[in-house]
Write a protein that holds these residues in place. Structure first.
Motif, PDB file in Angstrom:
ATOM      1  N   PHE A  42       0.833  -1.198   0.000  1.00 26.91           N
ATOM      2  CA  PHE A  42       0.000   0.000   0.000  1.00 26.91           C
ATOM      3  C   PHE A  42       0.871   1.253   0.000  1.00 26.91           C
ATOM      4  O   PHE A  42       0.660   2.186  -0.784  1.00 26.91           O
ATOM      5  CB  PHE A  42      -0.931  -0.007   1.209  1.00 26.91           C
ATOM      6  CG  PHE A  42      -1.791   1.214   1.317  1.00 26.91           C
ATOM      7  CD1 PHE A  42      -3.002   1.293   0.653  1.00 26.91           C
ATOM      8  CD2 PHE A  42      -1.376   2.310   2.072  1.00 26.91           C
ATOM      9  CE1 PHE A  42      -3.795   2.432   0.743  1.00 26.91           C
ATOM     10  CE2 PHE A  42      -2.156   3.447   2.176  1.00 26.91           C
ATOM     11  CZ  PHE A  42      -3.370   3.512   1.500  1.00 26.91           C
ATOM     12  N   ALA A  43       1.860   1.283   0.893  1.00 24.10           N
ATOM     13  CA  ALA A  43       2.739   2.444   0.980  1.00 24.10           C
ATOM     14  C   ALA A  43       3.549   2.625  -0.302  1.00 24.10           C
ATOM     15  O   ALA A  43       3.732   3.753  -0.783  1.00 24.10           O
ATOM     16  CB  ALA A  43       3.668   2.307   2.182  1.00 24.10           C
ATOM     17  N   GLU A  44       4.034   1.536  -0.866  1.00 24.01           N
ATOM     18  CA  GLU A  44       4.804   1.621  -2.109  1.00 24.01           C
ATOM     19  C   GLU A  44       3.947   2.153  -3.254  1.00 24.01           C
ATOM     20  O   GLU A  44       4.433   2.906  -4.104  1.00 24.01           O
ATOM     21  CB  GLU A  44       5.371   0.245  -2.455  1.00 24.01           C
ATOM     22  CG  GLU A  44       6.519  -0.189  -1.541  1.00 24.01           C
ATOM     23  CD  GLU A  44       6.997  -1.610  -1.828  1.00 24.01           C
ATOM     24  OE1 GLU A  44       6.253  -2.339  -2.544  1.00 24.01           O
ATOM     25  OE2 GLU A  44       8.073  -1.986  -1.346  1.00 24.01           O
ATOM     26  N   VAL A  51       3.813   5.873  -2.859  1.00 21.91           N
ATOM     27  CA  VAL A  51       5.081   6.487  -3.262  1.00 21.91           C
ATOM     28  C   VAL A  51       5.196   6.512  -4.781  1.00 21.91           C
ATOM     29  O   VAL A  51       5.591   7.524  -5.390  1.00 21.91           O
ATOM     30  CB  VAL A  51       6.270   5.734  -2.638  1.00 21.91           C
ATOM     31  CG1 VAL A  51       7.589   6.256  -3.204  1.00 21.91           C
ATOM     32  CG2 VAL A  51       6.252   5.870  -1.119  1.00 21.91           C
ATOM     33  N   GLU A  52       4.813   5.405  -5.403  1.00 21.71           N
ATOM     34  CA  GLU A  52       4.916   5.302  -6.865  1.00 21.71           C
ATOM     35  C   GLU A  52       4.011   6.304  -7.562  1.00 21.71           C
ATOM     36  O   GLU A  52       4.386   6.893  -8.588  1.00 21.71           O
ATOM     37  CB  GLU A  52       4.551   3.880  -7.299  1.00 21.71           C
ATOM     38  CG  GLU A  52       4.635   3.645  -8.796  1.00 21.71           C
ATOM     39  CD  GLU A  52       4.261   2.219  -9.180  1.00 21.71           C
ATOM     40  OE1 GLU A  52       4.022   1.985 -10.377  1.00 21.71           O
ATOM     41  OE2 GLU A  52       4.196   1.356  -8.282  1.00 21.71           O
ATOM     42  N   LYS A  65       9.628   6.219   6.494  1.00 17.59           N
ATOM     43  CA  LYS A  65       9.865   7.545   7.054  1.00 17.59           C
ATOM     44  C   LYS A  65      10.571   8.468   6.069  1.00 17.59           C
ATOM     45  O   LYS A  65      10.206   9.650   5.948  1.00 17.59           O
ATOM     46  CB  LYS A  65      10.668   7.421   8.353  1.00 17.59           C
ATOM     47  CG  LYS A  65      10.848   8.722   9.103  1.00 17.59           C
ATOM     48  CD  LYS A  65      11.577   8.498  10.424  1.00 17.59           C
ATOM     49  CE  LYS A  65      11.748   9.792  11.187  1.00 17.59           C
ATOM     50  NZ  LYS A  65      12.449   9.576  12.490  1.00 17.59           N
ATOM     51  N   PRO A  66      11.579   7.982   5.320  1.00 14.63           N
ATOM     52  CA  PRO A  66      12.250   8.858   4.334  1.00 14.63           C
ATOM     53  C   PRO A  66      11.312   9.347   3.235  1.00 14.63           C
ATOM     54  O   PRO A  66      11.598  10.357   2.583  1.00 14.63           O
ATOM     55  CB  PRO A  66      13.351   7.958   3.757  1.00 14.63           C
ATOM     56  CG  PRO A  66      13.597   6.933   4.808  1.00 14.63           C
ATOM     57  CD  PRO A  66      12.275   6.674   5.433  1.00 14.63           C
ATOM     58  N   HIS A  67      10.204   8.647   3.021  1.00 13.73           N
ATOM     59  CA  HIS A  67       9.238   9.043   1.986  1.00 13.73           C
ATOM     60  C   HIS A  67       8.161   9.976   2.525  1.00 13.73           C
ATOM     61  O   HIS A  67       7.213  10.314   1.800  1.00 13.73           O
ATOM     62  CB  HIS A  67       8.587   7.805   1.379  1.00 13.73           C
ATOM     63  CG  HIS A  67       9.547   6.885   0.691  1.00 13.73           C
ATOM     64  ND1 HIS A  67      10.065   7.145  -0.559  1.00 13.73           N
ATOM     65  CD2 HIS A  67      10.091   5.700   1.097  1.00 13.73           C
ATOM     66  CE1 HIS A  67      10.881   6.164  -0.911  1.00 13.73           C
ATOM     67  NE2 HIS A  67      10.923   5.274   0.077  1.00 13.73           N
ATOM     68  N   GLY A  68       8.297  10.381   3.776  1.00 13.81           N
ATOM     69  CA  GLY A  68       7.323  11.293   4.369  1.00 13.81           C
ATOM     70  C   GLY A  68       6.053  10.621   4.851  1.00 13.81           C
ATOM     71  O   GLY A  68       5.060  11.299   5.141  1.00 13.81           O
TER      72      GLY A  68
END
Length: 456
Positions: free
Chosen positions: A372-374, A377-378, A419-422
């Motif tokens: 889900f998070a990926e 980000v994508e 975390k690095p992706h906000g």
């Protein structure tokens, strides 16, 4: 020396307000007796939250006096009426042929006049909660519910629509033996218009009473209701009724829906199954305004294949249960709306017979959240937070092996990864330490291994 009575009202009033909980009228009454100044400040709190019970005869000897005293108080002292902010009305059933007397006279249900009078008088009410409670005995069920007739309730609902012009929340909670009939409810409330103050309509226990003609009449009123938040629990009507109800408000901003099994335990009640594909079609009528969607249980197979939210551009908060989404990552990107800010994933179970054990957040759950998070980000969306609700029992209720990992280690790993992706991954604090977890796991594995040695 400074005393509490030397404080100005603007300082003293917040102190007294903070000392009285919303559900503690007794404490407020005691404070009001301290002195005249306390009485003046506390009196609005005494009448801020009003709860009345409209009963059948079998309950009247306990509850009717309190309701009658309040009725007499508001009738004789009109200045007190302005203080009511929240009014709760409980309709209770009469399940027996009780002949108990109150003050030497047979008691009668107080629905027709007292409840309506409260609505007329307490015009500053912002929150109205109506609850139906049914008791049964001697094999008597809903046929014993005699506290009110449909015409009584129609008068009550109509009065609420007319008198409570500042009403922001209307909550009506039915019961499996005393359900809400949507056509009658709609007819009683259809005088609501776009200029009203109502913001939240909360319904529990809508029955299966109604026809396609009823839903056609409701759809004819599409876009006329003022509320912006719709909460439905145990909505047993079909998709046509749900669609008509969703279309009723001019701009629906928040939608909550749950059909948990817990309240139907051991009951022979007809249930309506929905799936996320049907939900998406229905909610699409309000996709231009919906900003918050919360769907917990649908009695359906898990999976989000038909729940594509890419067209819901105003959606910023999405809450779903783990058993509803499933853990298949194939279509998880469907949930990533373009402007989604917060996603809440609830792993809990609302059921009397089922619980979530320590095995409830395993590799499959970790991989699903990661997918889900990926996807977010994508797609370069605005996702800021993923909330994981996980409060398991301190035992294993499902299958595990010796390599099974501590669930909160998995969630810690996800938090560090994104975390690095906000994206802030948050979750419940552990209710089982890692040391306890390892001990329980060892005990569980030994116990289950011993079962394999038993010869039946």
């Amino acid at each position: 020396m400074t005393t509490i009575l030397s404080l100005p009202d603007e300082v003293l009033a917040p102190i007294l307000n903070a000392s009285v909980a919303h559900d503690c009228a007794y404490r407020a009454a005691l404070l009001a007796l301290v002195c005249r100044r306390f009485h003046r400040i506390i009196t609005p709190l005494l009448y801020r939250d009003i709860h009345i019970k409209c009963n059948g005869a079998c309950e009247a000897h306990r509850d009717a006096p309190g309701t009658k005293l309040l009725h007499d108080t508001f009738r004789s002292n009109q200045s007190l009426r302005q203080h009511c902010h929240s009014l709760a009305v409980e309709f209770r059933s009469d399940h027996s042929d009780s002949t108990e007397l109150l003050d030497g006279e047979r008691t009668a249900p107080n629905v027709p006049h007292m409840a309506v009078d409260f609505l007329k008088w307490l015009s500053n009410t912002a929150e109205l909660r109506i609850r139906f409670v049914s008791f049964y005995g001697d094999d008597k069920w809903d046929e014993t519910f005699r506290t009110s007739t449909p015409s009584d309730l129609a008068v009550f609902y109509n009065q609420a629509s007319k008198s409570l012009t500042r009403l922001k929340l209307l909550q009506i909670s039915g019961h499996e033996n005393v359900p809400l009939h949507l056509p009658a409810l709609f007819t009683s409330l259809e005088c609501l218009d776009s200029s009203a103050s109502l913001r939240t309509l909360d319904l529990t226990g809508v029955s299966q009473i109604g026809t396609e003609q009823d839903w056609k009449l409701m759809r004819a009123r599409a876009g006329t209701a003022p509320f912006t938040e719709l909460k439905l629990r145990h909505f047993t009507q079909g998709a046509s009724a749900l669609e008509a109800l969703v279309m009723w408000p001019a701009g629906l901003e928040a939608f909550h829906f749950s059909m948990p099994m817990s309240d139907y335990y051991s009951g022979d009640f007809a249930l309506t199954r929905y799936d996320l594909g049907i939900m998406k079609t229905i909610l699409s009528h309000q996709k231009a305004s919906l900003s918050h969607i919360n769907i917990h249980e649908l009695l359906s197979q898990p999976g989000v294949l038909g729940f594509d939210l890419s067209g819901f551009h105003r959606l910023h908060t999405l809450c779903m249960s783990r058993d509803l989404t499933g853990v298949d990552t194939l279509a998880v990107a469907n949930l990533v709306a373009p402007n989604l800010r917060t996603f809440r994933w609830d792993t809990g179970l609302e059921d009397q017979q089922c619980c979530r054990g320590l095995e409830g957040f395993a590799e499959t759950e970790e991989d699903w959240i990661r997918a889900f998070a990926e996807s977010s980000v994508e797609r370069k969306t605005f996702l800021q937070q993923i909330q994981i609700s996980f409060s398991p029992d301190s035992w294993f209720l499902g299958d595990i092996d010796k390599d099974y990992q501590y669930p909160w280690d998995r969630m810690d790993r996800l938090a560090e990864e994104f975390k690095p992706h906000g994206i802030n991954v948050v979750y419940n604090s552990p209710n089982t330490t890692k040391e306890e977890f390892l001990r329980i796991k060892e005990e569980c594995l030994k116990f289950r291994a011993s079962l394999g040695d038993i010869i039946w």
